[in-house]
Design an enzyme around this catalytic site. Structure first.
Site, PDB file in Angstrom:
ATOM      1  N   LEU A  89       0.828  -1.203   0.000  1.00  0.00           N
ATOM      2  CA  LEU A  89       0.000   0.000   0.000  1.00  0.00           C
ATOM      3  C   LEU A  89       0.865   1.258   0.000  1.00  0.00           C
ATOM      4  O   LEU A  89       2.065   1.203   0.270  1.00  0.00           O
ATOM      5  CB  LEU A  89      -0.926  -0.029   1.221  1.00  0.00           C
ATOM      6  CG  LEU A  89      -1.782  -1.303   1.319  1.00  0.00           C
ATOM      7  CD1 LEU A  89      -2.378  -1.450   2.711  1.00  0.00           C
ATOM      8  CD2 LEU A  89      -2.871  -1.284   0.268  1.00  0.00           C
ATOM      9  N   PRO A  90       0.271   2.424  -0.304  1.00  0.00           N
ATOM     10  CA  PRO A  90       1.085   3.641  -0.421  1.00  0.00           C
ATOM     11  C   PRO A  90       1.764   4.097   0.864  1.00  0.00           C
ATOM     12  O   PRO A  90       2.937   4.468   0.854  1.00  0.00           O
ATOM     13  CB  PRO A  90       0.075   4.689  -0.918  1.00  0.00           C
ATOM     14  CG  PRO A  90      -0.989   3.893  -1.608  1.00  0.00           C
ATOM     15  CD  PRO A  90      -1.108   2.631  -0.815  1.00  0.00           C
ATOM     16  N   THR A 122       6.064   0.466   2.962  1.00  0.00           N
ATOM     17  CA  THR A 122       7.020   1.238   3.751  1.00  0.00           C
ATOM     18  C   THR A 122       6.222   2.294   4.501  1.00  0.00           C
ATOM     19  O   THR A 122       5.656   3.201   3.885  1.00  0.00           O
ATOM     20  CB  THR A 122       8.080   1.902   2.862  1.00  0.00           C
ATOM     21  OG1 THR A 122       8.787   0.888   2.138  1.00  0.00           O
ATOM     22  CG2 THR A 122       9.068   2.695   3.700  1.00  0.00           C
ATOM     23  N   LYS A 135      14.469  -0.709   6.428  1.00  0.00           N
ATOM     24  CA  LYS A 135      14.136  -0.065   5.153  1.00  0.00           C
ATOM     25  C   LYS A 135      14.285   1.452   5.247  1.00  0.00           C
ATOM     26  O   LYS A 135      14.838   2.097   4.340  1.00  0.00           O
ATOM     27  CB  LYS A 135      12.706  -0.427   4.750  1.00  0.00           C
ATOM     28  CG  LYS A 135      12.178   0.294   3.504  1.00  0.00           C
ATOM     29  CD  LYS A 135      12.974  -0.052   2.257  1.00  0.00           C
ATOM     30  CE  LYS A 135      12.519   0.754   1.048  1.00  0.00           C
ATOM     31  NZ  LYS A 135      11.172   0.401   0.577  1.00  0.00           N
ATOM     32  N   LYS A 188       8.418  10.831   1.046  1.00  0.00           N
ATOM     33  CA  LYS A 188       7.693  10.088   2.081  1.00  0.00           C
ATOM     34  C   LYS A 188       8.653   9.318   2.979  1.00  0.00           C
ATOM     35  O   LYS A 188       8.569   9.365   4.207  1.00  0.00           O
ATOM     36  CB  LYS A 188       6.705   9.117   1.439  1.00  0.00           C
ATOM     37  CG  LYS A 188       5.861   8.333   2.449  1.00  0.00           C
ATOM     38  CD  LYS A 188       5.250   7.082   1.851  1.00  0.00           C
ATOM     39  CE  LYS A 188       6.254   5.946   1.823  1.00  0.00           C
ATOM     40  NZ  LYS A 188       5.656   4.637   1.481  1.00  0.00           N
TER      41      LYS A 188
END
Length: 350
Positions: A94-95, A132, A207, A284
């Site tokens: 997902l975003p 992420t 990450k 982001k």
């Protein structure tokens, strides 16, 4: 009971022999294709379901998959509830954090749906989230999942769209060793390296730290390439020197931002920075790094400066938002042509 689930239930198909994939963006669609096609090759009676916020994307995926694999049992799940009822393994890509909260915690989301199942059904479910997102949000979702007896892993990826398509992603996994061992054969269908980083949230930490380095690194490579050309060096010669010296790094050897600098390769700069890892996504990820640094008290001054530079680049050149983050080179090049200096941040206490 809705359409997808009804079809599967009528066929008396166990959830254990079905996989749902939620989130069919540029990364998710490639990951789902590899997962489904390779699993179908292993067991043709396996069933699959896909779900996306854009229903047309899910429908297109199913139609294309059926064309390539006519015997495949694949359907569209209209929402996360249907995807959960259909399958014992659920993968999400997902975003960002709000989308994960909605898909997992909303009233028609994955975890409330699992609560409605018999305990034996819920506890045999495995959830793998490759988004992420904010570390604390990931850990909070894992706590909710564990309360229902569900195996939950955060498994963000490294390798980009190219790696997703080739099935060569690296998965950075956080969660219990038992869930990791259960998920490893599934992740191996989508990637080459599967690294257990520790308990819930550890994959996200790894990450975020990796992308912090990457975001800063790409700016420094752009600065050096621009400076070298300004002082008369051929970009291919400069790149060759850097890539065989101590300055060598992925941002120069693979993702060099100057057209012609890597004659035998085709980085995004050769396509007007189309494709690759979008600048908006790097913003982001750097935001996740700077936010978690404030909570932990660990200083990240270069990440903060890089975040501001990427933000200013899309403010001045909005089209760069969806283009590869190596397009920061254009931002620096524009500043040079305009005679504009870039000064970001200061050391507190001076």
């Amino acid at each position: 009971m809705r359409s997808t689930t009804r079809i599967l239930r009528q066929a008396s198909h166990p959830r254990a022999k079905s996989v749902s994939f939620v989130g069919l963006g540029r990364m998710g669609s490639e990951m789902a294709y590899n997962l489904f096609s390779k699993r179908f090759a292993e067991a043709s009676d396996f069933q699959f379901a896909v779900c996306d916020a854009i229903p047309e994307a899910a429908t297109r995926f199913v139609e294309n998959f059926r064309m390539q694999f006519p015997g495949a049992h694949i359907t569209v799940a209209a929402n996360p509830e249907e995807a959960t009822l259909a399958s014992g393994t659920i993968v999400t890509m997902l975003p960002s954090s709000p989308h994960v909260r909605q898909v997992y915690l909303n009233s028609s989301g994955i975890i409330p749906t699992l609560r409605s199942l018999p305990p034996s059904e819920a506890s045999s479910t495995l959830c793998i989230d490759s988004t992420t997102l904010d570390v604390q949000v990931g850990r909070d979702v894992a706590v909710e999942a564990h309360a229902v007896g569900v195996g939950m892993l955060d498994a963000p990826v490294s390798g980009g769209v190219t790696g997703a398509k080739a099935g060569t992603l690296s998965f950075l996994v956080g969660g219990s060793e038992q869930s990791f061992n259960q998920a490893s054969p599934i992740l191996a269908l989508m990637g080459q390296r599967i690294i257990h980083c520790g308990p819930s949230g550890s994959g996200l930490v790894a990450k975020i730290c990796n992308n912090l380095i990457l975001g800063v690194q790409q700016i420094v490579v752009a600065e050096a390439m621009l400076l070298g050309q300004r002082l008369g060096l051929d970009p291919a010669v400069l790149a060759s020197v850097i890539n065989s010296s101590t300055g060598a790094c992925w941002s120069s050897t693979i993702n060099n931002p100057v057209p012609g600098a890597l004659p035998e390769k085709s980085p995004p700069c050769e396509r007007g920075f189309e494709g690759g890892f979008a600048t908006s996504l790097m913003i982001k990820d750097l935001g996740l790094a700077t936010n978690v640094s404030k909570a932990s008290g660990s200083p990240v001054p270069l990440a903060e400066a890089a975040e501001k530079m990427y933000e200013d680049s899309v403010k001045r050149y909005p089209e760069l938002s969806k283009r590869d983050f190596s397009s920061i080179y254009r931002y620096l090049e524009g500043a040079m042509k305009e005679g504009r200096r870039i000064r970001i941040g200061k050391v507190e206490g001076e």
